[in-house]
Design a protein around this motif. Structure first.
Motif, PDB file in Angstrom:
ATOM      1  N   ASP A 129     -15.311  49.639 -14.204  1.00  0.00           N
ATOM      2  CA  ASP A 129     -15.655  48.239 -13.890  1.00  0.00           C
ATOM      3  C   ASP A 129     -14.938  47.621 -12.928  1.00  0.00           C
ATOM      4  N   ASP A 130     -13.646  48.201 -12.477  1.00  0.00           N
ATOM      5  CA  ASP A 130     -12.747  47.517 -11.472  1.00  0.00           C
ATOM      6  C   ASP A 130     -12.925  48.035 -10.100  1.00  0.00           C
ATOM      7  N   MET A 131     -13.945  48.887 -10.046  1.00  0.00           N
ATOM      8  CA  MET A 131     -14.198  49.620  -8.708  1.00  0.00           C
ATOM      9  C   MET A 131     -14.598  48.619  -7.633  1.00  0.00           C
ATOM     10  N   VAL A 132     -15.446  47.763  -7.915  1.00  0.00           N
ATOM     11  CA  VAL A 132     -16.041  46.965  -6.863  1.00  0.00           C
ATOM     12  C   VAL A 132     -14.855  46.311  -6.383  1.00  0.00           C
ATOM     13  N   LYS A 133     -14.019  45.647  -7.221  1.00  0.00           N
ATOM     14  CA  LYS A 133     -12.827  44.916  -6.712  1.00  0.00           C
ATOM     15  C   LYS A 133     -11.854  45.406  -6.078  1.00  0.00           C
ATOM     16  N   ARG A 134     -11.552  46.849  -6.434  1.00  0.00           N
ATOM     17  CA  ARG A 134     -10.756  47.651  -5.727  1.00  0.00           C
ATOM     18  C   ARG A 134     -11.323  48.044  -4.254  1.00  0.00           C
ATOM     19  N   PHE A 135     -12.405  48.387  -4.263  1.00  0.00           N
ATOM     20  CA  PHE A 135     -13.208  48.476  -2.981  1.00  0.00           C
ATOM     21  C   PHE A 135     -13.016  47.544  -2.113  1.00  0.00           C
TER      22      PHE A 135
END
Length: 229
Positions: free
Chosen positions: A139-145
């Motif tokens: 779920d947090d991959m977009v924010k991290r990217f």
């Protein structure tokens, strides 16, 4: 500068949070020569044409150098070429490893390159959608990217041709406004604009290659600058 891998894929259905999602983010390396056309590569499709693909997003590029960063951030995960949904995995690293001319702070909107027998032009950075999270089951991959600044960028196709892994990427022309891809991403997510930011936005608005949707977003931001200072 070279094309390390050409990656394509067709939309598929996957399960995410108990729901079926159709996505074209799964790309795999292709051997041999591939036709690059105005809208995409042969053998490649996008699932949602309202936000992916099209004239200004015919090809998505991602620098090879970023893979080392993500291997550290995502320990134990295999990351074959195409893992981030990119069509072109690219490398601009010098022989001594001191610079990479294909990173987001070196490539500018409107820059033109030849690759294989095709000619392409940089149009915009990537803004990841939730399907990147689907691809990594996180779920947090977009924010991290997005926070990493390692977004990659899109190309439009000025001249159709054939491309393949190992092709040299040659710079043909640099846009005179010299707005780096990384600067556009920074301006997009910035909460407030200072004087220097306003100058950068106005310079970006002069770049013919930047899609109208981006220009309208930045014009709207400029309209509110006096209100947020």
């Amino acid at each position: 500068m070279r094309l390390v891998s050409v990656n394509t894929g067709l939309p598929r259905e996957v399960t995410w949070h108990g729901k079926s999602v159709t996505t074209g983010i799964y790309k795999e390396p292709v051997e041999g020569r591939v036709a690059l056309r105005k809208m995409n590569l042969d053998g490649d499709r996008q699932a949602d044409l309202s936000v992916h693909g099209g004239e200004y997003k015919a090809v998505y590029c991602y620098p090879l150098a970023h893979y080392e960063y993500w291997k550290r951030e995502l320990p134990g995960r295999e990351l074959p070429m195409g893992s981030f949904g990119e069509n072109f995995t690219i490398d601009g690293t010098t022989e001594d490893g001191t610079a990479d001319g294909m990173l987001e702070d070196c490539v500018h909107l409107g820059d033109k390159f030849s690759v294989g027998s095709a000619e392409v032009m940089v149009t915009q950075p990537r803004l990841p959608c939730y399907k990147l999270g689907v691809r990594f089951q996180s779920d947090d991959m977009v924010k991290r990217f997005l926070a990493s600044g390692r977004t990659g960028f899109y190309l439009g196709v000025n001249r159709e041709g054939e491309v393949g892994a190992g092709d040299e990427i040659k710079e043909i022309a640099r846009d005179p406004n010299a707005v780096p891809v990384s600067e556009i991403t920074r301006l997009y997510i910035a909460k407030r604009y200072g004087d220097a930011d306003v100058t950068s936005v106005r310079r970006a608005l002069r770049v013919a290659a930047l899609p109208e949707s981006w220009k309208e977003y930045f014009r709207e931001r400029l309209r509110h600058v006096p209100l947020i200072r």
